[in-house]
Design an enzyme around this catalytic site. Structure first.
Site, PDB file in Angstrom:
ATOM      1  N   ASN A  69       0.873  -1.173   0.000  1.00 23.71           N
ATOM      2  CA  ASN A  69       0.000   0.000   0.000  1.00 23.71           C
ATOM      3  C   ASN A  69       0.913   1.227   0.000  1.00 23.71           C
ATOM      4  O   ASN A  69       1.442   1.608   1.043  1.00 23.71           O
ATOM      5  CB  ASN A  69      -0.891  -0.031   1.256  1.00 23.71           C
ATOM      6  CG  ASN A  69      -1.737   1.216   1.394  1.00 23.71           C
ATOM      7  OD1 ASN A  69      -1.812   2.033   0.467  1.00 23.71           O
ATOM      8  ND2 ASN A  69      -2.377   1.372   2.538  1.00 23.71           N
TER       9      ASN A  69
ATOM     10  N   LYS B 262       0.172   4.226  -0.397  1.00 24.38           N
ATOM     11  CA  LYS B 262      -0.482   5.440   0.120  1.00 24.38           C
ATOM     12  C   LYS B 262      -0.163   6.624  -0.809  1.00 24.38           C
ATOM     13  O   LYS B 262      -0.016   6.427  -2.011  1.00 24.38           O
ATOM     14  CB  LYS B 262      -0.071   5.698   1.572  1.00 24.38           C
ATOM     15  CG  LYS B 262      -0.259   4.439   2.430  1.00 24.38           C
ATOM     16  CD  LYS B 262      -0.107   4.655   3.898  1.00 24.38           C
ATOM     17  CE  LYS B 262      -0.322   3.331   4.615  1.00 24.38           C
ATOM     18  NZ  LYS B 262      -0.233   3.443   6.060  1.00 24.38           N
TER      19      LYS B 262
ATOM     20  N   HIS C 123      -9.604   1.198   4.508  1.00 26.35           N
ATOM     21  CA  HIS C 123      -8.342   1.375   5.223  1.00 26.35           C
ATOM     22  C   HIS C 123      -8.579   2.304   6.409  1.00 26.35           C
ATOM     23  O   HIS C 123      -9.378   3.241   6.325  1.00 26.35           O
ATOM     24  CB  HIS C 123      -7.275   1.952   4.280  1.00 26.35           C
ATOM     25  CG  HIS C 123      -5.922   1.943   4.917  1.00 26.35           C
ATOM     26  ND1 HIS C 123      -5.519   2.936   5.780  1.00 26.35           N
ATOM     27  CD2 HIS C 123      -4.899   1.056   4.849  1.00 26.35           C
ATOM     28  CE1 HIS C 123      -4.300   2.640   6.211  1.00 26.35           C
ATOM     29  NE2 HIS C 123      -3.899   1.512   5.657  1.00 26.35           N
TER      30      HIS C 123
ATOM     31  N   GLU D  96      -7.018   4.734   7.487  1.00 26.14           N
ATOM     32  CA  GLU D  96      -6.840   6.162   7.179  1.00 26.14           C
ATOM     33  C   GLU D  96      -8.077   6.724   6.482  1.00 26.14           C
ATOM     34  O   GLU D  96      -8.430   7.891   6.665  1.00 26.14           O
ATOM     35  CB  GLU D  96      -5.566   6.356   6.337  1.00 26.14           C
ATOM     36  CG  GLU D  96      -4.316   6.170   7.195  1.00 26.14           C
ATOM     37  CD  GLU D  96      -3.126   5.576   6.474  1.00 26.14           C
ATOM     38  OE1 GLU D  96      -3.065   5.648   5.242  1.00 26.14           O
ATOM     39  OE2 GLU D  96      -2.248   5.028   7.176  1.00 26.14           O
TER      40      GLU D  96
ATOM     41  N   GLU E  56      -5.798  -4.965  10.261  1.00 28.74           N
ATOM     42  CA  GLU E  56      -4.746  -3.988  10.514  1.00 28.74           C
ATOM     43  C   GLU E  56      -5.035  -3.225  11.802  1.00 28.74           C
ATOM     44  O   GLU E  56      -5.791  -2.235  11.790  1.00 28.74           O
ATOM     45  CB  GLU E  56      -4.673  -2.980   9.364  1.00 28.74           C
ATOM     46  CG  GLU E  56      -4.347  -3.593   8.021  1.00 28.74           C
ATOM     47  CD  GLU E  56      -3.767  -2.548   7.073  1.00 28.74           C
ATOM     48  OE1 GLU E  56      -2.651  -2.751   6.598  1.00 28.74           O
ATOM     49  OE2 GLU E  56      -4.413  -1.515   6.848  1.00 28.74           O
TER      50      GLU E  56
ATOM     51  N   GLY F 219       2.140   2.175  10.676  1.00 31.47           N
ATOM     52  CA  GLY F 219       3.098   3.273  10.550  1.00 31.47           C
ATOM     53  C   GLY F 219       3.787   3.634  11.856  1.00 31.47           C
ATOM     54  O   GLY F 219       4.452   4.665  11.943  1.00 31.47           O
TER      55      GLY F 219
ATOM     56  N   SER G 152       3.001  -2.264  10.261  1.00 30.56           N
ATOM     57  CA  SER G 152       4.447  -2.331  10.498  1.00 30.56           C
ATOM     58  C   SER G 152       5.071  -3.689  10.137  1.00 30.56           C
ATOM     59  O   SER G 152       6.008  -4.149  10.795  1.00 30.56           O
ATOM     60  CB  SER G 152       4.783  -1.938  11.938  1.00 30.56           C
ATOM     61  OG  SER G 152       4.421  -0.577  12.168  1.00 30.56           O
TER      62      SER G 152
ATOM     63  N   GLY H 227       2.643  -1.201   4.267  1.00 30.36           N
ATOM     64  CA  GLY H 227       2.714   0.220   3.944  1.00 30.36           C
ATOM     65  C   GLY H 227       4.147   0.660   3.730  1.00 30.36           C
ATOM     66  O   GLY H 227       4.725   0.478   2.660  1.00 30.36           O
ATOM     67  N   GLY H 228       4.740   1.235   4.768  1.00 29.84           N
ATOM     68  CA  GLY H 228       6.084   1.824   4.662  1.00 29.84           C
ATOM     69  C   GLY H 228       7.106   0.934   3.980  1.00 29.84           C
ATOM     70  O   GLY H 228       7.866   1.395   3.113  1.00 29.84           O
TER      71      GLY H 228
HETATM   72  P1  PGA Z   1       2.538   0.193   7.619  1.00 31.08           P
HETATM   73  O1  PGA Z   1       1.125   0.442   6.933  1.00 31.08           O
HETATM   74  O2  PGA Z   1       3.077  -1.105   7.064  1.00 31.08           O
HETATM   75  O3  PGA Z   1       3.384   1.368   7.236  1.00 31.08           O
HETATM   76  O4  PGA Z   1       2.311   0.098   9.083  1.00 31.08           O
HETATM   77  C1  PGA Z   1       0.233  -0.616   6.707  1.00 31.08           C
HETATM   78  C2  PGA Z   1      -1.023  -0.088   6.082  1.00 31.08           C
HETATM   79  O5  PGA Z   1      -1.425   1.037   6.400  1.00 31.08           O
HETATM   80  O6  PGA Z   1      -1.647  -0.764   5.237  1.00 31.08           O
END
Ligand code: PGA
Length: 255
Positions: free
Chosen positions: A9, A11, A98, A100, A170, A176, A216, A237-238
């Protein structure tokens, strides 16, 4: 056997040039290094969907996904992108719900049920996200909340249609933050989600649905998380913004 999926992802990250570079790198590394039963999905910003799809070609393992879609099919909704548009561009996956989107754009269960419906009606595979805030876990209400999130946006579907959905658990406190759920916490919640699905749809349906863990995930913790019986891959994500690390995460599925 359930499909194992590692979805990145991205983002709202990367310029167009950087995005093309990242896709090319992931493509090369996945081709050389990733084997076995794992699909890789790159969920990129809307403007990069077609270029990314074109770079990947008709790849047997890697495909592209959007990060959201409208609940409407078309019309006067400035700034939105619809599921029929994604279908017309041959985009197979879309992330929905998601945290967010829930947190910053006010998306909730009823709206997400509509988005799930329109995505499925257009042949897209929704990656439906659920997960609790830290305070909810601290109140020990996380299991009930996640069950409710799954129920309110998915339980109106027929068994056949539900099987086309991928779920991503999640925990919001792990997104994050560098604070991953332990493998045991992930496994426990995935088993609860599966059991909840089984209570309505039966064991066979529940067993067929891929449930990804997100929050994470990195190259160091992926192997332990993915080794859990009910964890069928990850939503990353990251770490998906780095080709080496993301590929290592995809490799962790079968290691
Ligand atoms: P993250 O994000 O791996 O940076 O924690 C995961 C996500 O938001 O899908």
């Amino acid at each position: 056997m359930r499909t194992k999926i590692v979805a990145g992802n991205w983002k709202m990250n990367k310029t167009f040039e950087e995005a093309n570079g990242l896709t090319s790198e992931v493509l090369g590394m996945v081709n050389d290094e990733v084997q076995g039963n794992v699909k890789v999905v790159l969920c990129v910003p809307f403007p990069y969907l077609i270029p990314t799809r074109n770079l990947l070609g008709n790849h047997p393992r890697i495909s592209v996904g959007a990060q959201n879609c409208s609940e409407h099919a078309s019309g006067a909704f400035t700034g939105e992108v619809s599921a029929p548009m994604l279908k017309s561009m041959n985009i197979p996956y879309v992330i929905l719900g998601h945290s967010e989107r829930r947190q910053y754009f006010g998306e909730g269960g009823a709206l997400l049920a509509k988005k799930v419906d329109i995505a499925l009606a257009n042949g897209l595979t929704p990656i439906y996200c659920c997960g609790e805030l830290l305070e909810v876990r601290e109140r020990n209400e996380h299991e009930a909340l996640v069950q409710k999130q799954v129920e309110e946006s998915l339980f109106h579907l027929s068994a056949e249609t539900l099987q086309k959905v991928v779920i991503a658990y999640e925990p919001v406190w792990a997104i994050g933050t560098g604070k991953t759920a332990s493998a045991q916490q992930a496994q426990d919640m995935h088993a609860i989600i599966r059991k909840h699905i089984a209570s309505k749809y039966g064991q066979a349906v529940a067993e067929s649905i891929s449930i990804l863990y997100g929050g994470s995930v990195n190259a160091a913790n992926a192997k332990e998380l993915f080794a859990c019986a009910d964890v069928d891959g990850g939503l990353v994500g990251g770490a998906s913004l780095k080709s080496r690390e993301f590929t290592d995460i995809a490799k962790a599925v079968n290691s």
